[in-house]
Design an enzyme around this catalytic site. Structure first.
Site, PDB file in Angstrom:
ATOM      1  CG  ASP A 148      39.553 -35.628  12.142  1.00 24.58           C
ATOM      2  OD1 ASP A 148      39.735 -36.572  12.946  1.00 24.58           O
ATOM      3  OD2 ASP A 148      40.467 -35.101  11.494  1.00 24.58           O
TER       4      ASP A 148
ATOM      5  CE1 TYR B  45      40.686 -42.359   2.377  1.00 23.91           C
ATOM      6  CE2 TYR B  45      40.996 -42.969   4.662  1.00 23.91           C
ATOM      7  CZ  TYR B  45      40.562 -42.069   3.708  1.00 23.91           C
ATOM      8  OH  TYR B  45      40.018 -40.878   4.110  1.00 23.91           O
TER       9      TYR B  45
ATOM     10  CG  ASP C 142      24.810 -35.962   1.354  1.00 21.65           C
ATOM     11  OD1 ASP C 142      24.456 -37.043   1.874  1.00 21.65           O
ATOM     12  OD2 ASP C 142      24.368 -35.578   0.261  1.00 21.65           O
TER      13      ASP C 142
ATOM     14  CE  LYS D 227      26.213 -38.846  -1.976  1.00 23.42           C
ATOM     15  NZ  LYS D 227      25.359 -37.737  -1.523  1.00 23.42           N
TER      16      LYS D 227
ATOM     17  CG  ASP E 203      40.084 -40.046   7.673  1.00 20.59           C
ATOM     18  OD1 ASP E 203      40.379 -39.591   8.782  1.00 20.59           O
ATOM     19  OD2 ASP E 203      40.853 -40.021   6.693  1.00 20.59           O
TER      20      ASP E 203
END
Ligand code: NAD
Length: 357
Positions: free
Chosen positions: A246, A138, A218, A186, A242
């Site tokens: 959620d 980001y 994942d 990852k 992020d």
């Protein structure tokens, strides 16, 4: 000495829910001095800027910050965009206060268990997502279009220092909980993830009182639905956090009940943090006494736990929230048959009374 708390109520339902959080903090008996300052649209209206210098100065000088919410339709078209509440207040506040560690607990409130999309006991979770907030893809440069706009580039960068400081916060928080960290990356594909795993592995060796496991992102997304009770603290980078925070928060069934903290380095021996509900300013219900103050009140509990090292009082607030809901009262957003509808203020009063004992 009394703690100095900067109170930034903001816009929409921000002032309504923040007033209840302050009420509950007062009921704990913890000595606090509350100082109000303008932020967001309210600050833009009064001072021409969503983050006036005096607000930033007050925050820098405080032991902790309690934030309501900012924004609303009235401010959506302001130009330049840097003067809009979210872009002009929240982002610079996080940057200026160096709030690199975002802590999002996802805990099912027993009285609202039926709201979880996971059936039965499986929906009863109590975990924390610890998300790195100021680095990664980001923020990395270059971020640009090439090839006449037909190719887009984002850059993911992490330094050892950035990983170490967020991991240290995660170890601190795990020690206040069940002492287990799942570090999510990852590492089978990304170089930044391989560095992440190296750094966390080295720190795990020096912090053996906390159990550390590594999980690919994942797989983590899958395990959160398959077996969410497995998790205690999920430690991860900005973009993965992020998404996973959620996902985790929805397992509890309601965004409107969720608190959060954004932490910086310790200041005068205390962890400096900004505490705010996850929800926004809810302009559709602002000024009607219909807002649920629980997310703001639970954010105040996090302030006691993380910034003022008072886990006992934090637990007292959390228990008072459970007791108030067990008594059958509900604000409109969580109203169900056989419960009693109450206003924002009545819910705050009910929780504060139980905290004061
Ligand atoms: P929102 O979270 O404000 O509202 C979404 C829905 O949830 C609305 O129907 C609202 O009534 C309801 N809701 C939210 N909080 C509630 C509460 N405590 N009690 C009862 N109901 C509640 O999200 P939105 O509508 O997408 O955004 C509204 C404004 O808030 C926008 O300007 C947005 O940019 C801003 N926003 C600010 C923050 C922040 O200050 N950190 C975060 C998110 C959104």
């Amino acid at each position: 000495m009394a703690f100095k708390i900067a109170v930034l109520a903001g816009d929409g339902i921000g002032p309504e829910v923040t007033a209840e959080a302050v009420k509950v903090l007062r009921a704990t008996g913890v000595e606090c001095n509350f100082e109000d300052a303008l932020i967001g649209g309210a600050a833009y209206d009064a001072k021409g800027h969503p983050l006036p210098k005096e607000t930033l100065d007050l925050c820098k000088d405080a032991d902790a910050v309690l934030l309501g919410a900012v924004g609303g339709p009235k401010y959506d078209a302001i130009q330049p965009i840097e003067l809009r509440p979210e872009v002009g207040a929240l982002l610079p506040l996080r940057r200026e206060l160096n709030l690199y560690a975002n802590v999002r607990p996802a805990k099912t409130l027993k009285a609202l268990m039926m709201a979880s999309p996971l059936k039965g006991e499986r929906g009863l979770i109590d975990l924390v997502v610890m998300r790195e907030l100021t680095g990664g893809i980001y923020f990395g440069q270059p971020r640009e279009r090439r090839d006449n706009g037909n190719t887009a580039v984002d850059t993911c960068i992490y330094s050892k220092m950035e990983i170490e400081r967020i991991a240290k916060r995660a170890f601190d928080i795990a020690r206040q909980r069940r002492r287990m960290i799942t570090s999510v990356d990852k590492a089978n594909v990304l170089e930044t993830s391989r560095l992440w795993r190296e750094v966390v592995t080295a720190m795990a060796a020096d912090n053996q009182d906390v159990k550390v496991e590594h999980m690919l992102v994942d797989n983590c997304a899958m395990q959160l639905v398959r077996d969410p009770q497995h998790f205690d603290v999920i430690l991860t980078e900005n973009m993965f956090g992020d998404i996973l925070s959620d996902e985790a928060s929805m397992i509890t069934g309601s965004l409107g009940l969720l608190p959060s903290a954004s932490l910086s380095d310790p200041k005068n021996g205390k962890v400096f943090g900004l505490y705010e509900p996850v929800h926004g300013s809810a302009p559709d219900i602002a000024g009607q006494g219909r807002a649920n103050p629980i997310a703001a009140i639970l954010s105040a509990a996090m302030m006691l736990r993380y910034s003022f090292d008072d886990n006992k009082k934090a637990l007292r607030i959390e228990a008072a929230v459970d007791q108030a809901l067990d008594s059958g009262i509900r604000t409109a957003d969580i109203f169900e048959k056989a419960s009693r509808l109450v206003s924002t203020k009545e819910m705050g009063d009910a929780i504060a009374e139980r905290v004061a004992g």
